[in-house]
Design an enzyme around this catalytic site. Structure first.
Site, short mmCIF file in Angstrom:
data_model
loop_
_atom_site.label_atom_id
_atom_site.label_comp_id
_atom_site.label_asym_id
_atom_site.label_seq_id
_atom_site.Cartn_x
_atom_site.Cartn_y
_atom_site.Cartn_z
N ARG A 167 39.77 17.90 37.97
CA ARG A 167 40.86 18.65 37.32
C ARG A 167 40.47 19.21 35.95
O ARG A 167 41.32 19.55 35.14
CB ARG A 167 42.12 17.81 37.15
N LYS A 199 38.36 33.98 31.91
CA LYS A 199 38.50 34.27 33.34
C LYS A 199 37.28 33.75 34.08
O LYS A 199 36.14 34.08 33.70
CB LYS A 199 38.59 35.77 33.58
N GLU A 224 29.58 47.57 30.35
CA GLU A 224 30.82 46.95 29.83
C GLU A 224 30.99 47.31 28.34
O GLU A 224 32.11 47.40 27.84
CB GLU A 224 30.81 45.43 30.00
N LYS A 262 37.54 42.07 22.39
CA LYS A 262 38.07 41.27 23.48
C LYS A 262 38.93 40.13 22.95
O LYS A 262 39.98 39.81 23.50
CB LYS A 262 36.94 40.75 24.37
N GLU A 307 46.87 37.92 31.15
CA GLU A 307 46.96 39.25 31.76
C GLU A 307 48.31 39.55 32.39
O GLU A 307 48.41 39.97 33.53
CB GLU A 307 45.84 39.45 32.79
N ARG A 365 46.20 43.08 28.64
CA ARG A 365 44.81 42.70 28.94
C ARG A 365 44.24 43.51 30.11
O ARG A 365 43.03 43.70 30.23
CB ARG A 365 44.72 41.19 29.25
N ASN A 370 40.24 46.31 32.63
CA ASN A 370 39.80 46.64 33.98
C ASN A 370 39.46 48.12 34.13
O ASN A 370 39.29 48.61 35.24
CB ASN A 370 40.87 46.25 35.00
N HIS A 428 37.14 49.41 36.78
CA HIS A 428 36.92 48.30 37.70
C HIS A 428 37.64 48.42 39.03
O HIS A 428 37.26 47.77 39.99
CB HIS A 428 37.34 46.98 37.03
N HIS A 471 34.97 47.49 41.49
CA HIS A 471 35.06 46.30 42.36
C HIS A 471 35.03 46.69 43.84
O HIS A 471 34.43 46.00 44.66
CB HIS A 471 36.33 45.51 42.06
N HIS A 517 27.22 44.59 39.22
CA HIS A 517 28.56 44.81 38.67
C HIS A 517 28.56 45.94 37.64
O HIS A 517 29.39 46.86 37.71
CB HIS A 517 29.07 43.50 38.05
N1 LIG Z 1 34.91 36.59 33.75
C1 LIG Z 1 34.93 37.78 33.23
O1 LIG Z 1 35.76 38.09 32.37
C2 LIG Z 1 33.92 38.78 33.67
C3 LIG Z 1 33.76 39.99 32.96
C4 LIG Z 1 32.77 40.86 33.36
C5 LIG Z 1 31.95 40.54 34.44
N2 LIG Z 1 32.13 39.37 35.11
C6 LIG Z 1 31.26 38.99 36.24
O2 LIG Z 1 29.94 38.82 35.75
C7 LIG Z 1 29.02 39.03 36.83
C8 LIG Z 1 27.90 39.90 36.35
O3 LIG Z 1 27.25 39.28 35.26
P1 LIG Z 1 25.71 39.56 34.97
O4 LIG Z 1 25.47 41.01 34.99
O5 LIG Z 1 25.34 38.76 33.79
O6 LIG Z 1 25.03 39.01 36.30
P2 LIG Z 1 24.07 37.76 36.58
O7 LIG Z 1 24.62 36.52 36.08
O8 LIG Z 1 23.74 37.86 38.03
O9 LIG Z 1 22.77 38.12 35.72
C9 LIG Z 1 21.98 39.24 36.08
C10 LIG Z 1 20.54 38.82 36.36
O10 LIG Z 1 19.89 38.56 35.12
C11 LIG Z 1 19.31 37.27 35.14
N3 LIG Z 1 19.31 36.79 33.76
C12 LIG Z 1 20.38 36.45 33.01
N4 LIG Z 1 20.01 36.17 31.75
C13 LIG Z 1 18.66 36.32 31.70
C14 LIG Z 1 17.70 36.21 30.67
N5 LIG Z 1 18.03 35.89 29.42
N6 LIG Z 1 16.40 36.45 30.99
C15 LIG Z 1 16.04 36.81 32.25
N7 LIG Z 1 16.91 36.96 33.26
C16 LIG Z 1 18.22 36.72 32.98
C17 LIG Z 1 20.12 36.47 36.12
O11 LIG Z 1 19.38 35.40 36.66
C18 LIG Z 1 20.42 37.54 37.18
O12 LIG Z 1 19.33 37.67 38.05
C19 LIG Z 1 29.82 39.63 37.95
O13 LIG Z 1 30.04 38.67 38.93
C20 LIG Z 1 31.12 40.04 37.30
O14 LIG Z 1 32.20 40.02 38.20
C21 LIG Z 1 33.09 38.49 34.74
ZN LIG Z 2 33.39 43.88 34.43
#
Ligand SMILES: NC(=O)c1ccc[n+]([C@@H]2O[C@H](COP(=O)([O-])OP(=O)(O)OC[C@H]3O[C@@H](n4cnc5c(N)ncnc54)[C@H](O)[C@@H]3O)[C@@H](O)[C@H]2O)c1
Ligand SMILES: [Zn+2]
Length: 361
Positions: free
Chosen positions: A121, A143, A185, A226, A236, A240, A244, A247, A251, A263
């Site tokens: 939990r 999120k 972003e 943010k 949201e 907020r 998006n 998105h 998405h 993404h």
């Molecule tokens: N929760 C939220 O508010 C929110 C907001 C925006 C995006 N997201 C989510 O985030 C995800 C995308 O995030 P992302 O682009 O970071 O993807 P990711 O976590 O897949 O990272 C991208 C790639 O970079 C690599 N990587 C990360 N840091 C590294 C570093 N310092 N050195 C070498 N390699 C590294 C990872 O292993 C991966 O292969 C999506 O799933 C998206 O939906 C969430």
């Molecule tokens: Zn995003």
């Protein structure tokens, strides 16, 4: 370059620390009592940084139960990976008063955060974002969640981290492609915020060259923006939703491509489509500015390999739709101008089809 801290002023405020060469042990001890913890990371970031993070934590008095690695990539944001991670955490023996350190990009933050929020939990969560995308966006705001084959982020929760600490040095190993994805972003928030942030989008080229000052400036702009939005509307219920921008279609592209599309890349194309819809609805033509910034970030304004009908279908399942929306209606965040987003703009199926058509090859 000094280390900067931004507070996210929600009910239980948390600091976001941004700097190069952070003294992680010190930063963590400033906020949390050391205890039992686990490091949650992926198969790319783990081998690069997990041992160093473990050492820093142990020097600060933490007991690290173990390092839990998931395969890197969006496919880890799945029910199967979630079940597997929870099981492994239980076998590591993390207790209810423990802390989970999510060390990685947005995938590690989203899945790790959901694990932290639901394991027993909920245990404490610390976000250690290592991708630019995670630093500028996903690590802040609470999120977390995972994808279903039916759609992006369809399972999730709001889980407040206790602390977010971003060491800009981690970006030194981030592939160029992922820097570009993070910049998507950044561009999104620059358009939403307007003002200084929008002006500073001309730092994109320096950021792509790895200039730490440029990176820190863009990360801080994003975190401050943010934090302000999240402070007004954490869950949201309203404003907020502007985050998006780009998105709704982004998405849908990701789901239609079976998550084989990054993404950031999907969001960039989604913003180009949203700019075209914005021009139709409000008359302001920001499409060229969008294309220029997206190009400067090294991202394509169009994506290939996605069937338009599949994208439209996925959009119909977008969780931002509400039950009262008619079958043919979508709700979009559009821009009346730079710094002037309007949410919940009704967009017909026909308009959406045309906008999607413009960004597919
Ligand atoms: N929760 C939220 O508010 C929110 C907001 C925006 C995006 N997201 C989510 O985030 C995800 C995308 O995030 P992302 O682009 O970071 O993807 P990711 O976590 O897949 O990272 C991208 C790639 O970079 C690599 N990587 C990360 N840091 C590294 C570093 N310092 N050195 C070498 N390699 C590294 C990872 O292993 C991966 O292969 C999506 O799933 C998206 O939906 C969430
Ligand atoms: Zn995003």
């Amino acid at each position: 370059m000094p280390v900067e801290t931004v507070e996210v002023p929600v009910a239980h405020p948390y600091p976001v620390v941004v700097g190069a060469g952070l003294d992680l042990g010190g930063v963590v001890s400033d906020t949390l009592q050391p205890g039992l913890c686990a490091i949650f990371t992926d198969s790319t970031v783990g081998p690069l940084y997990a041992a160093r993070v473990r050492e820093a934590l142990e020097r600060g008095g933490w007991r690290v139960a173990g390092i839990l690695e998931i395969p890197s990539g969006e496919s880890s944001k799945s029910m199967e990976a979630y079940a597997d991670a929870i099981g492994r955490l239980a076998r590591l023996g993390l207790t209810r008063d423990g802390t989970l350190f999510a060390l990685g990009g947005g995938v590690v933050g989203d899945l790790g955060g959901f694990v932290a929020g639901t394991y027993m939990r909920g245990v404490d969560l610390v976000m250690l974002p290592t991708s630019l995308l995670a630093m500028v966006d996903s690590a802040v705001g609470g999120k977390v969640g995972i994808d279903l084959p039916e759609g992006k982020n369809l399972v999730g929760a709001f889980v407040r981290p206790r602390l977010v600490a971003a060491d800009l040095d981690w970006l030194g190993t981030l592939p160029d492609r992922e820097v570009s994805n993070g910049l998507a972003e950044t561009i999104k928030m620059g358009f939403l915020s307007g003002g200084d942030y929008f002006e500073d989008l001309d730092l994109i080229e320096a950021a792509r060259d790895g200039d730490l000052d440029a990176l820190q400036r863009l990360v801080l702009h994003s975190v401050r923006f943010k934090a302000r939005i999240v402070a007004e509307d954490e869950l949201e219920g309203g404003q907020r939703a502007i985050l998006n921008y780009g998105h709704t279609i982004g998405h849908a592209l990701e789901a239609a491509a079976n998550y084989n599309l990054a993404h950031g890349t999907a969001v960039a194309a989604g913003m180009v489509a949203a700019a075209s819809l914005s021009r139709e609805h409000f008359g302001t033509d920001l499409t060229a500015v969008h294309r220029d910034l997206i190009e400067a970030a090294g991202l394509p304004p169009r994506v290939s390999g996605v069937a338009p009908e599949r994208a439209l279908q996925a959009m119909g399942r977008d969780k931002k739709r509400s039950a009262t929306d008619g079958a043919a209606r979508h709700r979009f965040v559009l821009l009346r101008d730079v710094g002037d987003p309007i949410r919940d703009v009704p967009v017909s199926e026909e308009e959406a089809r045309r906008a999607i058509g413009e960004i597919l090859e």
